[in-house]
Design a protein around this motif. Structure first.
Motif, PDB file in Angstrom:
ATOM      1  N   LEU A 182      42.552  40.193  25.884  1.00  0.00           N
ATOM      2  CA  LEU A 182      41.419  39.820  25.039  1.00  0.00           C
ATOM      3  C   LEU A 182      40.223  39.401  25.883  1.00  0.00           C
ATOM      4  N   LEU A 183      40.472  38.641  26.934  1.00  0.00           N
ATOM      5  CA  LEU A 183      39.375  38.188  27.782  1.00  0.00           C
ATOM      6  C   LEU A 183      38.680  39.371  28.447  1.00  0.00           C
ATOM      7  N   SER A 184      39.458  40.366  28.863  1.00  0.00           N
ATOM      8  CA  SER A 184      38.871  41.534  29.528  1.00  0.00           C
ATOM      9  C   SER A 184      37.987  42.346  28.587  1.00  0.00           C
ATOM     10  N   LEU A 185      38.201  42.213  27.263  1.00  0.00           N
ATOM     11  CA  LEU A 185      37.432  42.992  26.296  1.00  0.00           C
ATOM     12  C   LEU A 185      36.110  42.334  25.917  1.00  0.00           C
ATOM     13  N   ARG A 186      35.926  41.092  26.314  1.00  0.00           N
ATOM     14  CA  ARG A 186      34.735  40.357  25.901  1.00  0.00           C
ATOM     15  C   ARG A 186      33.627  40.520  26.934  1.00  0.00           C
ATOM     16  N   ASP A 187      32.449  40.893  26.441  1.00  0.00           N
ATOM     17  CA  ASP A 187      31.291  41.051  27.324  1.00  0.00           C
ATOM     18  C   ASP A 187      30.549  39.726  27.428  1.00  0.00           C
ATOM     19  N   LYS A 188      30.418  39.236  28.648  1.00  0.00           N
ATOM     20  CA  LYS A 188      29.664  38.012  28.896  1.00  0.00           C
ATOM     21  C   LYS A 188      28.655  38.274  30.003  1.00  0.00           C
ATOM     22  N   ASP A 189      27.361  38.013  29.702  1.00  0.00           N
ATOM     23  CA  ASP A 189      26.339  38.208  30.718  1.00  0.00           C
ATOM     24  C   ASP A 189      26.451  37.149  31.818  1.00  0.00           C
ATOM     25  N   ASN A 190      26.973  35.979  31.474  1.00  0.00           N
ATOM     26  CA  ASN A 190      27.071  34.881  32.424  1.00  0.00           C
ATOM     27  C   ASN A 190      28.325  35.054  33.276  1.00  0.00           C
ATOM     28  N   TYR A 191      28.143  35.508  34.523  1.00  0.00           N
ATOM     29  CA  TYR A 191      29.297  35.745  35.395  1.00  0.00           C
ATOM     30  C   TYR A 191      30.073  34.463  35.643  1.00  0.00           C
ATOM     31  N   ALA A 192      29.365  33.355  35.911  1.00  0.00           N
ATOM     32  CA  ALA A 192      30.049  32.103  36.230  1.00  0.00           C
ATOM     33  C   ALA A 192      30.944  31.667  35.075  1.00  0.00           C
ATOM     34  N   PHE A 193      30.453  31.849  33.839  1.00  0.00           N
ATOM     35  CA  PHE A 193      31.231  31.465  32.661  1.00  0.00           C
ATOM     36  C   PHE A 193      32.492  32.308  32.553  1.00  0.00           C
ATOM     37  N   LEU A 235      52.431  35.557  48.989  1.00  0.00           N
ATOM     38  CA  LEU A 235      51.649  35.300  47.790  1.00  0.00           C
ATOM     39  C   LEU A 235      51.040  36.577  47.240  1.00  0.00           C
ATOM     40  N   VAL A 236      50.587  37.458  48.111  1.00  0.00           N
ATOM     41  CA  VAL A 236      50.043  38.745  47.656  1.00  0.00           C
ATOM     42  C   VAL A 236      51.117  39.524  46.898  1.00  0.00           C
ATOM     43  N   GLU A 237      52.338  39.548  47.423  1.00  0.00           N
ATOM     44  CA  GLU A 237      53.427  40.266  46.762  1.00  0.00           C
ATOM     45  C   GLU A 237      53.675  39.722  45.359  1.00  0.00           C
ATOM     46  N   GLN A 238      53.755  38.397  45.254  1.00  0.00           N
ATOM     47  CA  GLN A 238      54.017  37.791  43.953  1.00  0.00           C
ATOM     48  C   GLN A 238      52.842  37.992  42.998  1.00  0.00           C
ATOM     49  N   PHE A 239      51.635  37.981  43.532  1.00  0.00           N
ATOM     50  CA  PHE A 239      50.453  38.160  42.693  1.00  0.00           C
ATOM     51  C   PHE A 239      50.428  39.567  42.094  1.00  0.00           C
ATOM     52  N   ILE A 240      50.731  40.569  42.899  1.00  0.00           N
ATOM     53  CA  ILE A 240      50.765  41.944  42.401  1.00  0.00           C
ATOM     54  C   ILE A 240      51.815  42.086  41.306  1.00  0.00           C
ATOM     55  N   GLN A 241      52.964  41.460  41.520  1.00  0.00           N
ATOM     56  CA  GLN A 241      54.011  41.512  40.511  1.00  0.00           C
ATOM     57  C   GLN A 241      53.559  40.842  39.220  1.00  0.00           C
ATOM     58  N   ALA A 242      52.806  39.746  39.332  1.00  0.00           N
ATOM     59  CA  ALA A 242      52.361  38.997  38.156  1.00  0.00           C
ATOM     60  C   ALA A 242      51.343  39.787  37.337  1.00  0.00           C
ATOM     61  N   ILE A 243      50.327  40.319  37.993  1.00  0.00           N
ATOM     62  CA  ILE A 243      49.217  40.960  37.295  1.00  0.00           C
ATOM     63  C   ILE A 243      49.518  42.417  36.980  1.00  0.00           C
ATOM     64  N   GLY A 244      50.191  43.100  37.902  1.00  0.00           N
ATOM     65  CA  GLY A 244      50.445  44.527  37.727  1.00  0.00           C
ATOM     66  C   GLY A 244      49.272  45.353  38.224  1.00  0.00           C
ATOM     67  N   VAL A 245      49.571  46.536  38.706  1.00  0.00           N
ATOM     68  CA  VAL A 245      48.500  47.423  39.166  1.00  0.00           C
ATOM     69  C   VAL A 245      47.724  47.988  37.982  1.00  0.00           C
ATOM     70  N   PHE A 246      48.429  48.203  36.866  1.00  0.00           N
ATOM     71  CA  PHE A 246      47.799  48.744  35.659  1.00  0.00           C
ATOM     72  C   PHE A 246      48.087  47.792  34.495  1.00  0.00           C
ATOM     73  N   PRO A 247      47.347  46.685  34.391  1.00  0.00           N
ATOM     74  CA  PRO A 247      47.636  45.696  33.339  1.00  0.00           C
ATOM     75  C   PRO A 247      47.261  46.206  31.955  1.00  0.00           C
ATOM     76  N   THR A 248      47.721  45.503  30.949  1.00  0.00           N
ATOM     77  CA  THR A 248      47.387  45.856  29.574  1.00  0.00           C
ATOM     78  C   THR A 248      45.870  45.851  29.401  1.00  0.00           C
ATOM     79  N   GLY A 249      45.360  46.937  28.792  1.00  0.00           N
ATOM     80  CA  GLY A 249      43.926  47.090  28.614  1.00  0.00           C
ATOM     81  C   GLY A 249      43.253  47.930  29.682  1.00  0.00           C
ATOM     82  N   ALA A 250      43.995  48.279  30.755  1.00  0.00           N
ATOM     83  CA  ALA A 250      43.411  49.073  31.842  1.00  0.00           C
ATOM     84  C   ALA A 250      43.262  50.529  31.429  1.00  0.00           C
TER      85      ALA A 250
END
Length: 414
Positions: free
Chosen positions: A157-168, A321-336
């Motif tokens: 859901l977060l990836s689908l939302r357009d926000k002009d404010n990068y910091a936000f 940590l890189v290995e675990q991070f890739i496993q967590a997020i996935g190369v092709f996450p939902t919405g990709a």
């Protein structure tokens, strides 16, 4: 059998993502080529193997009070190599409790509330008022609960939302990524809340920087870069003025720009001199920045970002940590958005936790990149993927959002 660990790093092997079910002699041959032995998880293995293998002996003695208080659905998994200092208890092996479709309404309400609360807090910080950390804590609790029920809905859901404010958007995005990462590592819910809050506050110190620094489309000169680096100290000042005492949150703010090889700032620390939550924070911050649209750089696809992170293993970031991070997020996450070996294009609509490179994809364009008369859903887990099989189907690459005029938001599951 389900292979959960190797006797060497997953990086540099054909098995990009940690954990998979052995399904062919070719995979066994690949394992033999790269490993002397592997670790198998009986509970995740095929039932036929479970019935043939001996039960694992349970440790004798009384269960500790903390362990006895855990819900019956909670199981444990081995501590990931190189990350033992993270845990006082064994890491929790979380499982999705609901489908992504069932979680989407609750995730949407959670995200709406988080956006409202974060806007209020950041506006207060810009006006020089004390940051209400308790207000943000009411935000991260429901976010953690949502990710523990289903680890894909909130981030999609977060990836689908357009926000002009990068910091936000970077603040919210980093917080969601932190929860997903922490879930993969098996952190308990209370620690996940601190982890999420720390990521949410990564850039709170930037509210005290001049606007021209934050919106500069060009590379900063030496003086501007030095000023930009002050946001770490500003963030710590804001946090301490708020009266919040949380070692995890403070560590994440203080060290999220330090790097494993000593190339970071503000202190140029390296290796184990960087607290582990600081190392994790740097990885989260970098990934979310890479996959976000910034004033000076276009957003990268997840697959490109992951390949770049792999290239940073043992330099900018700790390899484990890189290995675990890739496993967590996935190369092709939902919405990709993804392109198939057939040339067809689609959007990932559901993950396969056992084989992360074989998700369910909703095909939208044919091989000529023309819209299909009706979108077609295919579960890659159920299709052949051997490269010598003429019927094999696999993802060849991830695409940036908006490629071929496709916006995944158009295919949001109501």
């Amino acid at each position: 059998m389900y292979v959960t660990r190797l006797d060497r790093s997953w990086l540099g092997t054909p098995f990009l993502l940690q954990g998979f079910q052995i399904e062919s002699k070719e995979e066994i041959a690949q394992l033999r080529e790269h490993c002397a032995h592997v670790f198998v998880d009986r509970d995740l293995s095929d039932r036929r193997f479970q019935e043939r293998s001996r039960p694992v002996a349970k440790p004798k003695g009384r269960t500790s009070g903390a362990a006895a208080a855990r819900p019956s659905r909670v199981t444990h998994k081995p501590v990931p190599a190189g990350l033992g200092k993270l845990y006082t208890d064994p890491p929790i092996a979380y499982q999705n409790l609901v489908t992504i479709k069932d979680e989407l309404p609750a995730a949407k309400a959670t995200l709406d509330s988080a956006e409202e609360q974060l806007t209020s807090v950041l506006n207060s910080a810009r006006e020089g008022k004390k940051v209400n950390v308790e207000e943000l804590e009411t935000v991260v609790g429901p976010m953690v609960d949502s990710v523990l029920r289903n680890c894909d809905a909130l981030s999609w859901l977060l990836s689908l939302r357009d926000k002009d404010n990068y910091a936000f958007k970077h603040s919210l995005g980093s917080s969601v990524v932190a929860i997903v990462f922490g879930r993969q590592l098996g952190l308990d819910s209370e620690l996940l809340k601190s982890f999420a809050l720390g990521a949410l506050l990564f850039d709170v110190g930037k509210v005290l920087l001049p606007d021209h620094l934050l919106h500069n489309p060009n590379k900063l000169d030496a003086d501007d870069q030095k000023m930009m680096e002050q946001h770490v100290a500003f963030g710590l000042t804001i946090l301490r003025a708020a009266g919040k005492q949380d070692d995890v949150v403070e560590t994440m703010l203080e060290y999220h720009h330090e790097r494993h090889d000593g190339s970071g700032y503000p202190r140029g620390l390296a290796g184990d001199d960087i607290p582990v939550f600081g190392r994790m924070a740097g990885l989260i911050d970098t990934y979310d920045a890479m996959t976000s649209q910034r004033p000076y750089a276009a957003a990268k696809s997840t697959s490109v970002a992951m390949q770049q992170l792999i290239g940073m293993a043992d330099t900018a970031f700790q390899r484990e940590l890189v290995e675990q991070f890739i496993q967590a997020i996935g190369v092709f996450p939902t919405g990709a958005l993804v392109e198939m070996n057939s040339g067809e294009v689609g959007v990932v609509v559901e993950q396969n936790r056992e084989r992360r490179l074989r998700p369910t994809v909703l095909l939208l364009l044919d091989a000529a990149k023309q819209p299909l008369s009706a979108p077609e859903s295919i579960n890659l887990r159920l299709l052949p993927d051997g490269r010598d099989d003429p019927k094999a189907v696999w993802i060849i690459r991830g695409l940036e959002r908006g490629a071929y005029g496709i916006d995944p938001a158009d295919y949001y599951l109501d």
